[in-house]
Design a protein around this motif. Structure first.
Motif, PDB file in Angstrom:
ATOM      1  N   LEU A  62       0.907  -1.357   0.065  1.00 40.34           N
ATOM      2  CA  LEU A  62      -0.006   0.081  -0.129  1.00 40.34           C
ATOM      3  C   LEU A  62       0.967   1.188  -0.142  1.00 40.34           C
ATOM      4  CD1 LEU A  62      -2.586  -0.936   2.738  1.00 40.34           C
ATOM      5  CD2 LEU A  62      -2.837  -1.232   0.225  1.00 40.34           C
ATOM      6  N   THR A  63       0.445   2.414  -0.609  1.00 39.63           N
ATOM      7  CA  THR A  63       1.280   3.392  -0.810  1.00 39.63           C
ATOM      8  C   THR A  63       0.908   4.656   0.144  1.00 39.63           C
ATOM      9  OG1 THR A  63       0.063   4.153  -2.594  1.00 39.63           O
ATOM     10  CG2 THR A  63       2.312   3.079  -3.078  1.00 39.63           C
ATOM     11  N   GLU A  64      -0.480   5.175  -0.154  1.00 39.30           N
ATOM     12  CA  GLU A  64      -0.874   6.349   0.581  1.00 39.30           C
ATOM     13  C   GLU A  64      -2.534   6.386   0.365  1.00 39.30           C
ATOM     14  OE1 GLU A  64       0.758   9.875  -0.379  1.00 39.30           O
ATOM     15  OE2 GLU A  64      -0.597  10.275  -2.047  1.00 39.30           O
ATOM     16  N   ALA A  65      -3.265   6.898   1.292  1.00 40.75           N
ATOM     17  CA  ALA A  65      -4.752   7.148   1.158  1.00 40.75           C
ATOM     18  C   ALA A  65      -5.114   8.775   0.971  1.00 40.75           C
ATOM     19  CB  ALA A  65      -5.575   6.218   2.218  1.00 40.75           C
ATOM     20  N   THR A  66      -5.953   8.968  -0.028  1.00 41.34           N
ATOM     21  CA  THR A  66      -6.265  10.390   0.251  1.00 41.34           C
ATOM     22  C   THR A  66      -7.849  10.465   0.204  1.00 41.34           C
ATOM     23  OG1 THR A  66      -6.554   9.963  -2.493  1.00 41.34           O
ATOM     24  CG2 THR A  66      -4.222  11.127  -1.539  1.00 41.34           C
ATOM     25  N   VAL A  67      -8.133  11.227   1.047  1.00 35.86           N
ATOM     26  CA  VAL A  67      -9.496  11.857   1.271  1.00 35.86           C
ATOM     27  C   VAL A  67      -9.957  13.009   0.934  1.00 35.86           C
ATOM     28  CG1 VAL A  67     -11.336  11.739   3.160  1.00 35.86           C
ATOM     29  CG2 VAL A  67      -9.588  10.187   3.499  1.00 35.86           C
ATOM     30  N   THR A  68     -11.060  12.989   0.018  1.00 40.40           N
ATOM     31  CA  THR A  68     -11.600  14.159  -0.470  1.00 40.40           C
ATOM     32  C   THR A  68     -13.348  14.333  -0.155  1.00 40.40           C
ATOM     33  OG1 THR A  68     -11.934  13.231  -2.660  1.00 40.40           O
ATOM     34  CG2 THR A  68      -9.798  14.500  -2.325  1.00 40.40           C
ATOM     35  N   ALA A  69     -13.856  15.454  -0.162  1.00 41.31           N
ATOM     36  CA  ALA A  69     -14.976  15.498   0.149  1.00 41.31           C
ATOM     37  C   ALA A  69     -15.718  16.693  -0.726  1.00 41.31           C
ATOM     38  CB  ALA A  69     -15.334  16.082   1.662  1.00 41.31           C
ATOM     39  N   VAL A  70     -16.884  16.385  -1.227  1.00 38.11           N
ATOM     40  CA  VAL A  70     -17.764  17.628  -1.886  1.00 38.11           C
ATOM     41  C   VAL A  70     -18.730  17.887  -0.703  1.00 38.11           C
ATOM     42  CG1 VAL A  70     -19.499  18.061  -3.831  1.00 38.11           C
ATOM     43  CG2 VAL A  70     -17.242  16.570  -4.088  1.00 38.11           C
ATOM     44  N   ASN A  71     -19.077  19.065  -0.740  1.00 36.16           N
ATOM     45  CA  ASN A  71     -20.023  19.767   0.291  1.00 36.16           C
ATOM     46  C   ASN A  71     -19.400  19.597   1.683  1.00 36.16           C
ATOM     47  OD1 ASN A  71     -22.025  21.384   1.437  1.00 36.16           O
ATOM     48  ND2 ASN A  71     -23.356  19.511   1.365  1.00 36.16           N
ATOM     49  N   GLY A  72     -18.100  19.501   1.646  1.00 35.26           N
ATOM     50  CA  GLY A  72     -17.514  19.098   2.938  1.00 35.26           C
ATOM     51  C   GLY A  72     -15.858  19.495   3.091  1.00 35.26           C
ATOM     52  N   ASP A  73     -15.300  19.632   4.222  1.00 37.70           N
ATOM     53  CA  ASP A  73     -13.768  20.066   4.508  1.00 37.70           C
ATOM     54  C   ASP A  73     -13.176  18.598   5.072  1.00 37.70           C
ATOM     55  OD1 ASP A  73     -13.644  22.505   3.363  1.00 37.70           O
ATOM     56  OD2 ASP A  73     -13.885  23.500   5.127  1.00 37.70           O
ATOM     57  N   VAL A  74     -12.150  18.271   4.578  1.00 35.11           N
ATOM     58  CA  VAL A  74     -11.342  17.273   5.323  1.00 35.11           C
ATOM     59  C   VAL A  74     -10.552  17.993   6.476  1.00 35.11           C
ATOM     60  CG1 VAL A  74      -9.737  15.398   5.111  1.00 35.11           C
ATOM     61  CG2 VAL A  74     -11.564  15.832   3.049  1.00 35.11           C
ATOM     62  N   LEU A  75     -10.895  17.792   7.722  1.00 36.60           N
ATOM     63  CA  LEU A  75     -10.030  18.504   8.729  1.00 36.60           C
ATOM     64  C   LEU A  75      -8.748  17.869   8.989  1.00 36.60           C
ATOM     65  CD1 LEU A  75     -13.080  19.473  10.959  1.00 36.60           C
ATOM     66  CD2 LEU A  75     -12.085  20.943   9.330  1.00 36.60           C
ATOM     67  N   GLU A  76      -8.970  16.355   8.904  1.00 33.52           N
ATOM     68  CA  GLU A  76      -7.571  15.522   9.453  1.00 33.52           C
ATOM     69  C   GLU A  76      -7.511  14.481   8.326  1.00 33.52           C
ATOM     70  OE1 GLU A  76      -7.484  14.416  13.282  1.00 33.52           O
ATOM     71  OE2 GLU A  76      -8.112  16.340  14.059  1.00 33.52           O
ATOM     72  N   GLY A  77      -6.482  13.953   8.101  1.00 34.78           N
ATOM     73  CA  GLY A  77      -6.394  12.755   7.223  1.00 34.78           C
ATOM     74  C   GLY A  77      -6.693  12.959   5.930  1.00 34.78           C
ATOM     75  N   ALA A  78      -6.352  14.270   5.234  1.00 36.56           N
ATOM     76  CA  ALA A  78      -6.626  14.172   3.645  1.00 36.56           C
ATOM     77  C   ALA A  78      -5.704  13.333   2.979  1.00 36.56           C
ATOM     78  CB  ALA A  78      -6.277  15.663   3.219  1.00 36.56           C
ATOM     79  N   THR A  79      -4.306  13.116   3.484  1.00 38.67           N
ATOM     80  CA  THR A  79      -3.448  12.243   2.906  1.00 38.67           C
ATOM     81  C   THR A  79      -2.687  11.426   3.958  1.00 38.67           C
ATOM     82  OG1 THR A  79      -2.907  13.818   1.170  1.00 38.67           O
ATOM     83  CG2 THR A  79      -1.480  12.273   1.767  1.00 38.67           C
ATOM     84  N   ILE A  80      -2.908  10.328   3.846  1.00 38.39           N
ATOM     85  CA  ILE A  80      -2.352   9.328   4.938  1.00 38.39           C
ATOM     86  C   ILE A  80      -1.346   8.259   4.282  1.00 38.39           C
ATOM     87  CG2 ILE A  80      -2.956   7.418   6.761  1.00 38.39           C
ATOM     88  CD1 ILE A  80      -5.857   8.866   6.272  1.00 38.39           C
ATOM     89  N   GLN A  81      -0.434   8.169   4.889  1.00 33.41           N
ATOM     90  CA  GLN A  81       0.744   7.178   4.414  1.00 33.41           C
ATOM     91  C   GLN A  81       0.372   5.697   4.788  1.00 33.41           C
ATOM     92  OE1 GLN A  81       3.160   7.980   2.194  1.00 33.41           O
ATOM     93  NE2 GLN A  81       2.133  10.121   2.008  1.00 33.41           N
ATOM     94  N   LEU A  82       0.447   4.807   4.010  1.00 24.58           N
ATOM     95  CA  LEU A  82       0.069   3.396   4.493  1.00 24.58           C
ATOM     96  C   LEU A  82       1.466   2.669   4.146  1.00 24.58           C
ATOM     97  CD1 LEU A  82      -3.165   3.180   2.763  1.00 24.58           C
ATOM     98  CD2 LEU A  82      -2.845   3.472   5.213  1.00 24.58           C
TER      99      LEU A  82
END
Length: 170
Positions: A62-82
């Motif tokens: 695994l490399t990394e995980a990215t979290v995005t949101a529509v009609n929302g903000d990603v406050l923590e964990g937008a990019t997570i190294q795995l």
């Protein structure tokens, strides 16, 4: 085996050797299946927690995980190294999102990995929740309490009269 018809209407058959590389996605189980509640309140942060388990027979890089949101903000964990997962190992993914306004919140999570040919690929997950408006706080009007009248102590008139008559007090 390949069979075909020649221009003179005769048929011919040939055997060819063929190598075929099949790249299959990793066997992962991602719990829970839907980490968002059905409804959320606008402006209230919500934690997303996913557990990723390797169900395959080989290690998964695994490399990394990215979290995005529509009609929302990603406050923590937008990019997570795995890291790499051996067979039956697991890892977790944590993020915090906050819906901005009434409507639908859409959260996308992309989990990157390296396939058998050394190329980077991704597993894309999408979740949604209905966002309710910010609840109005109804404050009751402040009504000051009226001070309770203090009761005056009862005067012992008879005792005072007797004491005054004897000359011991007034």
């Amino acid at each position: 085996t390949l069979q075909y018809v020649l221009p003179d209407s005769s048929s011919k058959q040939e055997t060819l050797n063929l190598s075929l590389v099949v790249i299959s996605p990793p066997r992962l189980r991602i719990n829970p299946p839907n980490p968002l509640p059905e409804t959320m309140n606008a402006g209230e942060p919500m934690s997303i927690a996913l557990e990723i388990i390797n169900l395959g027979k080989n290690r998964i890089d695994l490399t990394e995980a990215t979290v995005t949101a529509v009609n929302g903000d990603v406050l923590e964990g937008a990019t997570i190294q795995l890291e790499a997962l051996a067979t039956d190992e697991d890892t977790s993914l944590m993020a915090v999102v906050m819906p901005l306004e009434e409507g639908t919140l859409e959260v996308s999570i992309s989990i990157g990995y390296i396939n058998d040919l050394g190329q980077t690929e991704a597993i894309d997950l999408r979740y949604s929740a209905e966002v309710m408006p910010i609840p109005e706080i109804i404050e009751e009007p402040y009504i000051p309490e009226e001070p309770q009248p203090t009761a005056e102590p009862e005067v012992d008139w008879f005792g005072r009269f007797v004491m005054a008559f004897v000359g011991l007090g007034s």
